[in-house]
Write an enzyme that holds these catalytic residues in place. Structure first.
Site, PDB file in Angstrom:
ATOM      1  N   HIS A  68     -47.988  21.142  -4.895  1.00  0.00           N
ATOM      2  CA  HIS A  68     -46.940  21.294  -3.880  1.00  0.00           C
ATOM      3  C   HIS A  68     -45.703  20.526  -4.322  1.00  0.00           C
ATOM      4  O   HIS A  68     -45.775  19.329  -4.623  1.00  0.00           O
ATOM      5  CB  HIS A  68     -47.450  20.751  -2.534  1.00  0.00           C
ATOM      6  CG  HIS A  68     -46.575  20.989  -1.360  1.00  0.00           C
ATOM      7  ND1 HIS A  68     -46.487  22.212  -0.723  1.00  0.00           N
ATOM      8  CD2 HIS A  68     -45.754  20.155  -0.687  1.00  0.00           C
ATOM      9  CE1 HIS A  68     -45.642  22.107   0.295  1.00  0.00           C
ATOM     10  NE2 HIS A  68     -45.189  20.884   0.348  1.00  0.00           N
ATOM     11  N   MET A  77     -35.839  18.681  -1.616  1.00  0.00           N
ATOM     12  CA  MET A  77     -35.082  18.167  -0.468  1.00  0.00           C
ATOM     13  C   MET A  77     -33.610  17.995  -0.861  1.00  0.00           C
ATOM     14  O   MET A  77     -33.320  17.539  -1.972  1.00  0.00           O
ATOM     15  CB  MET A  77     -35.653  16.807  -0.028  1.00  0.00           C
ATOM     16  CG  MET A  77     -37.109  16.865   0.387  1.00  0.00           C
ATOM     17  SD  MET A  77     -37.692  15.224   0.894  1.00  0.00           S
ATOM     18  CE  MET A  77     -39.415  15.602   1.223  1.00  0.00           C
ATOM     19  N   ASP A 135     -48.903  20.758   6.333  1.00  0.00           N
ATOM     20  CA  ASP A 135     -48.124  19.880   5.478  1.00  0.00           C
ATOM     21  C   ASP A 135     -47.680  18.612   6.210  1.00  0.00           C
ATOM     22  O   ASP A 135     -46.827  18.649   7.086  1.00  0.00           O
ATOM     23  CB  ASP A 135     -46.889  20.651   4.967  1.00  0.00           C
ATOM     24  CG  ASP A 135     -46.182  19.925   3.861  1.00  0.00           C
ATOM     25  OD1 ASP A 135     -45.103  20.384   3.446  1.00  0.00           O
ATOM     26  OD2 ASP A 135     -46.711  18.881   3.412  1.00  0.00           O
ATOM     27  N   SER A 146     -49.024  16.978  -3.102  1.00  0.00           N
ATOM     28  CA  SER A 146     -47.562  17.010  -3.186  1.00  0.00           C
ATOM     29  C   SER A 146     -47.079  15.961  -4.181  1.00  0.00           C
ATOM     30  O   SER A 146     -47.397  14.769  -4.037  1.00  0.00           O
ATOM     31  CB  SER A 146     -46.946  16.693  -1.822  1.00  0.00           C
ATOM     32  OG  SER A 146     -45.574  16.332  -2.023  1.00  0.00           O
ATOM     33  N   MET A 175     -45.643  22.362   9.677  1.00  0.00           N
ATOM     34  CA  MET A 175     -45.344  20.964   9.388  1.00  0.00           C
ATOM     35  C   MET A 175     -46.041  20.084  10.413  1.00  0.00           C
ATOM     36  O   MET A 175     -45.888  20.292  11.632  1.00  0.00           O
ATOM     37  CB  MET A 175     -43.842  20.716   9.435  1.00  0.00           C
ATOM     38  CG  MET A 175     -43.026  21.418   8.358  1.00  0.00           C
ATOM     39  SD  MET A 175     -43.556  21.024   6.683  1.00  0.00           S
ATOM     40  CE  MET A 175     -43.240  19.261   6.630  1.00  0.00           C
ATOM     41  N   HIS A 215     -41.730  24.033  -1.791  1.00  0.00           N
ATOM     42  CA  HIS A 215     -41.375  23.881  -0.385  1.00  0.00           C
ATOM     43  C   HIS A 215     -39.892  23.535  -0.310  1.00  0.00           C
ATOM     44  O   HIS A 215     -39.496  22.421  -0.638  1.00  0.00           O
ATOM     45  CB  HIS A 215     -42.243  22.762   0.218  1.00  0.00           C
ATOM     46  CG  HIS A 215     -41.951  22.479   1.647  1.00  0.00           C
ATOM     47  ND1 HIS A 215     -42.486  21.375   2.287  1.00  0.00           N
ATOM     48  CD2 HIS A 215     -41.213  23.135   2.575  1.00  0.00           C
ATOM     49  CE1 HIS A 215     -42.069  21.366   3.543  1.00  0.00           C
ATOM     50  NE2 HIS A 215     -41.303  22.436   3.746  1.00  0.00           N
ATOM     51  N   MET A 229     -36.899  22.411   1.439  1.00  0.00           N
ATOM     52  CA  MET A 229     -36.330  21.748   2.617  1.00  0.00           C
ATOM     53  C   MET A 229     -34.830  21.637   2.355  1.00  0.00           C
ATOM     54  O   MET A 229     -34.284  20.547   2.121  1.00  0.00           O
ATOM     55  CB  MET A 229     -36.990  20.379   2.832  1.00  0.00           C
ATOM     56  CG  MET A 229     -38.417  20.511   3.347  1.00  0.00           C
ATOM     57  SD  MET A 229     -39.420  19.054   3.111  1.00  0.00           S
ATOM     58  CE  MET A 229     -39.922  19.308   1.409  1.00  0.00           C
ATOM     59  N   ASP A 255     -41.981  19.390  -3.381  1.00  0.00           N
ATOM     60  CA  ASP A 255     -41.080  19.204  -2.217  1.00  0.00           C
ATOM     61  C   ASP A 255     -39.623  19.071  -2.637  1.00  0.00           C
ATOM     62  O   ASP A 255     -39.212  18.050  -3.165  1.00  0.00           O
ATOM     63  CB  ASP A 255     -41.502  17.941  -1.444  1.00  0.00           C
ATOM     64  CG  ASP A 255     -42.733  18.192  -0.593  1.00  0.00           C
ATOM     65  OD1 ASP A 255     -43.662  17.376  -0.641  1.00  0.00           O
ATOM     66  OD2 ASP A 255     -42.753  19.227   0.110  1.00  0.00           O
TER      67      ASP A 255
HETATM   68  C1  DX5 Z   1     -42.620  16.133   3.855  1.00  0.00           C
HETATM   69  C2  DX5 Z   1     -43.197  17.011   2.754  1.00  0.00           C
HETATM   70  C3  DX5 Z   1     -44.701  16.851   2.641  1.00  0.00           C
HETATM   71  C4  DX5 Z   1     -45.106  15.419   2.248  1.00  0.00           C
HETATM   72  C5  DX5 Z   1     -46.596  15.217   2.447  1.00  0.00           C
HETATM   73  O1  DX5 Z   1     -41.304  16.524   4.136  1.00  0.00           O
HETATM   74  O2  DX5 Z   1     -42.919  18.379   3.012  1.00  0.00           O
HETATM   75  O3  DX5 Z   1     -45.204  17.787   1.677  1.00  0.00           O
HETATM   76  O4  DX5 Z   1     -44.793  15.201   0.876  1.00  0.00           O
HETATM   77  O5  DX5 Z   1     -46.874  13.860   2.175  1.00  0.00           O
HETATM   78  P1  DX5 Z   1     -48.048  13.121   3.003  1.00  0.00           P
HETATM   79  O6  DX5 Z   1     -49.311  13.896   2.683  1.00  0.00           O
HETATM   80  O7  DX5 Z   1     -48.053  11.722   2.451  1.00  0.00           O
HETATM   81  O8  DX5 Z   1     -47.673  13.226   4.464  1.00  0.00           O
HETATM   82 ZN    ZN Z   2     -43.960  19.801   1.717  1.00  0.00          ZN
END
Ligand code: DX5
Ligand code: ZN
Length: 218
Positions: free
Chosen positions: A34, A38, A174, A9, A138, A67, A69, A36
């Protein structure tokens, strides 16, 4: 036998050098990248949107696993698909029309993923399994990297593996994946492991090693 894919990620990467970071992690053997997204509404953090996804897309040789969010999500799907997302994952909790969200992702030409927060039961996706190419379980509460793995989700993972059987649906894990938790989730049926801190900082999530490391250790 299931082929395990590692999806680092970029949330844990250097935000000022995404291109170089992506090239480095793919050179080290990343199978997917990946991404992320947000929105500081669905989760208490804000990263980047479609413009950043479009900017980094040319630097990704493998798969751009986006992903989302974000909530609401439906109105943003086209922009992320146009930005080049290969896999577009929406949260089951992001709105009232998950069935339509997944239909839309597929209509836009991306693989459709659905993500479940730790508190959300598998029943939330019982009636959309014909529309998903990936289910993301998750194993942290979304919003941040570097959190500890939530072990109660392993049972959900096992139940999901039974629910999917041998249908071509990826099970992505994840959050908190590192050399100690990766074997656990691989054995329980996951085939795509997301890793942020463990991939970009090495070591374990709790004790990240110096910056940059070989993801083969995961
Ligand atoms: C959290 C993200 C994950 C996160 C994983 O909301 O969706 O993808 O970046 O990071 P680690 O592997 O450090 O938990
Ligand atoms: Zn993620």
């Amino acid at each position: 036998t299931r082929q395990i894919k590692i999806a680092p990620s970029i949330l844990a990467a250097d935000f000022a050098n995404f291109g170089a970071e992506i090239r480095a992690i793919e050179a080290q053997g990343a199978d997917w990248v990946h991404v992320d997204v947000m929105d500081n509404h669905f989760v208490p953090n804000l990263t980047f949107g479609p413009a950043m996804c479009a900017a980094i897309r040319p630097h990704i040789k493998t798969v751009m696993d986006v992903h989302l969010m974000i909530s609401p999500v439906d109105a943003s799907l086209e922009a992320f698909a146009k930005a080049g997302a290969d896999v577009l994952t929406a949260h089951a909790e992001a709105g009232p029309h998950l069935h339509r969200t997944l239909q839309t992702i597929r209509a836009l030409g991306a693989k459709a993923g659905v993500a479940l927060n730790p508190g959300t039961p598998l029943s939330a996706i019982a009636h959309v399994m014909d529309l998903v190419d990936l289910v993301c379980v998750m194993t942290v509460n979304p919003g941040f990297g570097g959190q500890s793995f939530i072990h109660s989700q392993v049972e959900k993972l096992r139940d999901l593996r039974a629910m999917i059987g041998d249908r071509p649906v990826h099970i992505e894990i994840d959050g908190g994946v590192d050399p100690s938790t990766a074997p656990l989730v691989a054995a329980a049926g996951a085939d795509v492991l997301v890793a942020g801190s463990a991939a970009f900082r090495g070591g374990s999530v709790e004790n990240p090693a110096p910056y940059g490391t070989n993801i083969a250790a995961i």
